[in-house]
Design a protein around this motif. Sequence first.
Motif, PDB file in Angstrom:
ATOM      1  N   ARG A   7      34.163  37.982  43.794  1.00  0.00           N
ATOM      2  CA  ARG A   7      33.867  38.411  45.156  1.00  0.00           C
ATOM      3  C   ARG A   7      35.037  39.188  45.757  1.00  0.00           C
ATOM      4  O   ARG A   7      34.853  40.114  46.541  1.00  0.00           O
ATOM      5  N   LEU A   8      36.261  38.803  45.379  1.00  0.00           N
ATOM      6  CA  LEU A   8      37.449  39.436  45.944  1.00  0.00           C
ATOM      7  C   LEU A   8      37.763  40.768  45.276  1.00  0.00           C
ATOM      8  O   LEU A   8      38.106  41.747  45.950  1.00  0.00           O
ATOM      9  N   THR A   9      37.655  40.823  43.950  1.00  0.00           N
ATOM     10  CA  THR A   9      38.137  41.991  43.204  1.00  0.00           C
ATOM     11  C   THR A   9      37.049  42.746  42.453  1.00  0.00           C
ATOM     12  O   THR A   9      37.301  43.854  41.973  1.00  0.00           O
ATOM     13  N   VAL A  54      40.314  35.669  52.610  1.00  0.00           N
ATOM     14  CA  VAL A  54      40.265  34.531  51.693  1.00  0.00           C
ATOM     15  C   VAL A  54      38.818  34.267  51.281  1.00  0.00           C
ATOM     16  O   VAL A  54      37.926  34.179  52.136  1.00  0.00           O
ATOM     17  N   GLN A  55      38.588  34.135  49.983  1.00  0.00           N
ATOM     18  CA  GLN A  55      37.277  33.792  49.452  1.00  0.00           C
ATOM     19  C   GLN A  55      37.290  32.334  49.003  1.00  0.00           C
ATOM     20  O   GLN A  55      38.213  31.901  48.295  1.00  0.00           O
ATOM     21  N   VAL A 106      46.574  35.213  44.729  1.00  0.00           N
ATOM     22  CA  VAL A 106      47.001  33.836  44.903  1.00  0.00           C
ATOM     23  C   VAL A 106      45.754  32.988  45.092  1.00  0.00           C
ATOM     24  O   VAL A 106      44.726  33.467  45.590  1.00  0.00           O
ATOM     25  N   GLY A 107      45.828  31.725  44.679  1.00  0.00           N
ATOM     26  CA  GLY A 107      44.640  30.886  44.818  1.00  0.00           C
ATOM     27  C   GLY A 107      44.934  29.424  44.574  1.00  0.00           C
ATOM     28  O   GLY A 107      46.077  29.021  44.340  1.00  0.00           O
ATOM     29  N   SER A 108      43.870  28.638  44.627  1.00  0.00           N
ATOM     30  CA  SER A 108      43.979  27.197  44.412  1.00  0.00           C
ATOM     31  C   SER A 108      42.613  26.667  44.005  1.00  0.00           C
ATOM     32  O   SER A 108      41.579  27.174  44.449  1.00  0.00           O
ATOM     33  N   VAL A 152      39.763  28.694  46.132  1.00  0.00           N
ATOM     34  CA  VAL A 152      40.047  29.748  47.108  1.00  0.00           C
ATOM     35  C   VAL A 152      40.937  30.787  46.448  1.00  0.00           C
ATOM     36  O   VAL A 152      41.808  30.456  45.640  1.00  0.00           O
ATOM     37  N   VAL A 153      40.726  32.053  46.798  1.00  0.00           N
ATOM     38  CA  VAL A 153      41.573  33.135  46.292  1.00  0.00           C
ATOM     39  C   VAL A 153      41.781  34.163  47.402  1.00  0.00           C
ATOM     40  O   VAL A 153      40.955  34.289  48.318  1.00  0.00           O
ATOM     41  N   ALA A 154      42.892  34.883  47.298  1.00  0.00           N
ATOM     42  CA  ALA A 154      43.200  35.954  48.244  1.00  0.00           C
ATOM     43  C   ALA A 154      44.225  36.875  47.596  1.00  0.00           C
ATOM     44  O   ALA A 154      44.792  36.568  46.547  1.00  0.00           O
TER      45      ALA A 154
END
Length: 236
Positions: free
Chosen positions: A74-76, A26-27, A97-99, A110-112
Motif C-alpha cells: 500500500r505504501l510503495t 503511516v499504513q 521504517v515499520g513494526s 505498520v510501515v512508513a
Amino acid sequence: MTDLYLPPCCPALNDHWPLPQPLTGVQLVSACFDPTQLDSEDFSRCAIPPVPGVAKRQSEYLAGRLCARAALRRLTGVADVPAVGSDRAPQWPSGLVGSITHGRGWAAAVVARCSDWRGLGLDVEQPLPASRAERLAAEILTPNELLRLQALPVEQRAWRVSLTFSLKESLFKALYPLVLRRFYFQDAELLSHAEDGSARLRLLIDLTGDWAAGCELDGQVAAVDGHLLSLVSIPA
C-alpha cells in the motif's frame, strides 16, 4: 484488500486504523489468524520463508508478515516481505521504517517512509488478569508508576499495568533500530495517559547522544477485538 494469496489460517486482511490518532503517511494492516488452520505448504504458497516452531509460532509469524507485505504494498506498490535480522528484528526495505506485532489470534504491521517517521513501535497484548497484574506490577512499573497505580481504584489497576507494559514494548520497538541497544521496563516511565488514548513516555537512561535520559515520546493506545493495542511514533 489484496489479490495476493492468503492462506486459510489468515484468510482476510484489514486496513482500517483502530488507534485514536491517525498518523500522516503511516499504513497499518491487521488480520485475525487461526493456528489450527495452518497448512505445511502455506509458507511456500505465500512466498514467505518459513520459521521453525509449533503451529502457534508459525501462524503468528506468517500472519505478521502477511500484514507487513500488504502494508508495504500500500505504501510503495511493492509487496516486499521483511526478513529477520540477526537480532530477530524485522529488516525493512531501505528508506522505510515499520513494526510488526501479534497476539492471541491477531496480528498487525505498520510501515512508513523514513522521511516522515524515524521510528514506529507497535504492540498488541491480552489485558492481564487482576491477580497477574498485581504480581507483575513491580517488574513493569517504576517506583513513580507504582505510586500512581496505588491511587487508582482496584478495578482499574490491571488495565493500567497492561497499558504500561504494552506502551513500553512499543517504545522499545520504536527506539531499538535507532540506538541498537536493549533496554528494559525500568528504563522508561509512563508520564500520562488521557481518556482520548494519547500517552506520553520518558526515558530514564542514556541510550545514545540523541536519546538521553529525560527524552519524551508520544504514544497512543486502543482496545481492539479484545486486545490492547499501542503505538509509539517518532517523527522525522
